[in-house]
Design a protein around this motif. Structure first.
Motif, PDB file in Angstrom:
ATOM      1  N   GLN A 175       0.823  -1.208   0.000  1.00 23.10           N
ATOM      2  CA  GLN A 175       0.000   0.000   0.000  1.00 23.10           C
ATOM      3  C   GLN A 175       0.857   1.258   0.000  1.00 23.10           C
ATOM      4  OE1 GLN A 175      -2.656   1.220   3.404  1.00 23.10           O
ATOM      5  NE2 GLN A 175      -4.252   0.864   1.871  1.00 23.10           N
ATOM      6  N   GLU A 176       1.995   1.247   0.702  1.00 17.79           N
ATOM      7  CA  GLU A 176       2.831   2.443   0.731  1.00 17.79           C
ATOM      8  C   GLU A 176       3.394   2.761  -0.649  1.00 17.79           C
ATOM      9  OE1 GLU A 176       6.505   2.317   2.859  1.00 17.79           O
ATOM     10  OE2 GLU A 176       6.983   0.261   2.277  1.00 17.79           O
ATOM     11  N   THR A 177       3.670   1.730  -1.436  1.00 23.46           N
ATOM     12  CA  THR A 177       4.154   1.951  -2.796  1.00 23.46           C
ATOM     13  C   THR A 177       3.048   2.503  -3.678  1.00 23.46           C
ATOM     14  OG1 THR A 177       5.774   0.169  -2.545  1.00 23.46           O
ATOM     15  CG2 THR A 177       5.221   0.839  -4.797  1.00 23.46           C
TER      16      THR A 177
END
Length: 311
Positions: free
Chosen positions: A145-147
């Motif tokens: 999700q952070e990517t």
């Protein structure tokens, strides 16, 4: 690490070994079922990249593979298909990703199992420098999700392709900066955490997702066709009847043709959907996850200017 990305599409996400087990008769739960097995190269990002390469697009694949025979074969096949893999990473101590689809005797999917843990290593520091200069970036929801959040903030134009209902949880709530989200009806229901029943309900769902920041949404509906957003609401295209051999890879073919079309005409989503449905229809009529390039060139009739001439 850098790529010559200007003027090319960068696909980021999964590259797996796909195993298809097709039942020889009706499936029975809780016991052994006779099947036929077929193994091939797969993964949403990889499949989209190979389809685009066959359509004549300069394309790069950013993925992760294990330092194993499967990983080496995945990268070698990509290179042979015309895909740049300079930005992909090889991980010691991790097995390459696998996807196992169990199909009923008609070729419909009954169950799929995915081992995708190594894609957690595709962190923003690896991905962002490779995606930023691209003409178009395509990301699948196997990414952390952070990517995905970093891509939404820093990389444009961006297309996100959903991969499953469980992995819709990875899609950030804020979709500002997203050009296009491609997903199926079940994935839309997972995103909104409610059942969608009928065209009015689907139109409301598309508007709600657009209110989260994405410019356009395409909802694929299998044999019922596709629904897509327009300036005035939504529109729908009905699928032509096809002889289904194997549905695996059809959604990825659809996404690839849509992306090819957006490179050709960024604002005509209806044409992009027609081209996507054409390539998806060819794919479900074949046992192959990705059709060879000549299968597109000699198939017809097709939407205007698609598939492109390679002569």
């Amino acid at each position: 690490m850098t790529l010559a990305t200007t003027g090319r599409v960068v696909c980021i996400g999964a590259a797996n070994i796909d195993r298809k087990l097709t039942a020889k008769g009706p499936l029975h739960m809780g016991t052994s079922n006779p099947v036929r097995q077929h193994e091939s190269f797969g993964g949403v990002a990889r499949n989209v990249a190979e389809n685009l390469a066959h359509l004549g697009v300069a394309v790069s694949l950013v993925t992760a593979v294990g330092n194993d025979a499967a990983g080496r074969a995945l990268l070698a096949h990509a290179v042979a298909s015309g895909i740049d893999v300079a930005g992909s990473i090889t991980l010691d101590g991790d097995a390459s990703g696998t996807y196992t689809a169990i199909l009923d005797e008609r070729g419909g999917m009954a169950l799929a199992l995915a081992d995708m843990e190594l894609y957690e290593q595709l962190v923003p520091d690896i991905v962002l420098p490779l995606a930023a200069p691209a003409a178009l970036t395509v990301a699948d929801l196997n990414l952390p999700q952070e990517t995905l959040a970093a891509l939404l903030e820093q990389v444009h134009p961006l297309v996100i392709v959903a991969v499953s209902e469980p992995k819709m949880a990875r899609l950030p709530r804020n979709l500002e900066g997203l050009r296009l989200l491609i997903l199926n009806l079940g994935e839309m229901e997972a995103r909104l955490r409610r059942r969608i029943d009928g065209d009015t309900s689907l139109a409301d769902a598309c508007r709600e997702v657009q209110s989260q920041g994405v410019r356009d949404v395409i909802v694929t509906r299998g044999s019922s066709g596709v629904t897509y957003t327009t300036a005035g609401g939504i529109d729908h295209l009905t699928a032509s009847p096809v002889q289904v051999v194997d549905v695996t890879g059809a959604g990825d073919a659809f996404a690839a043709a849509v992306c090819w079309s957006l490179l050709d005409d960024p604002d005509d989503l209806a044409l992009a959907c027609r081209r996507g449905m054409h390539l998806a229809g060819l794919t479900v009529g074949s046992p192959l996850t990705v059709l060879p390039a000549n299968a597109r060139i000699h198939a017809g009739p097709a939407p205007d200017g698609f598939p492109p001439s390679r002569e």
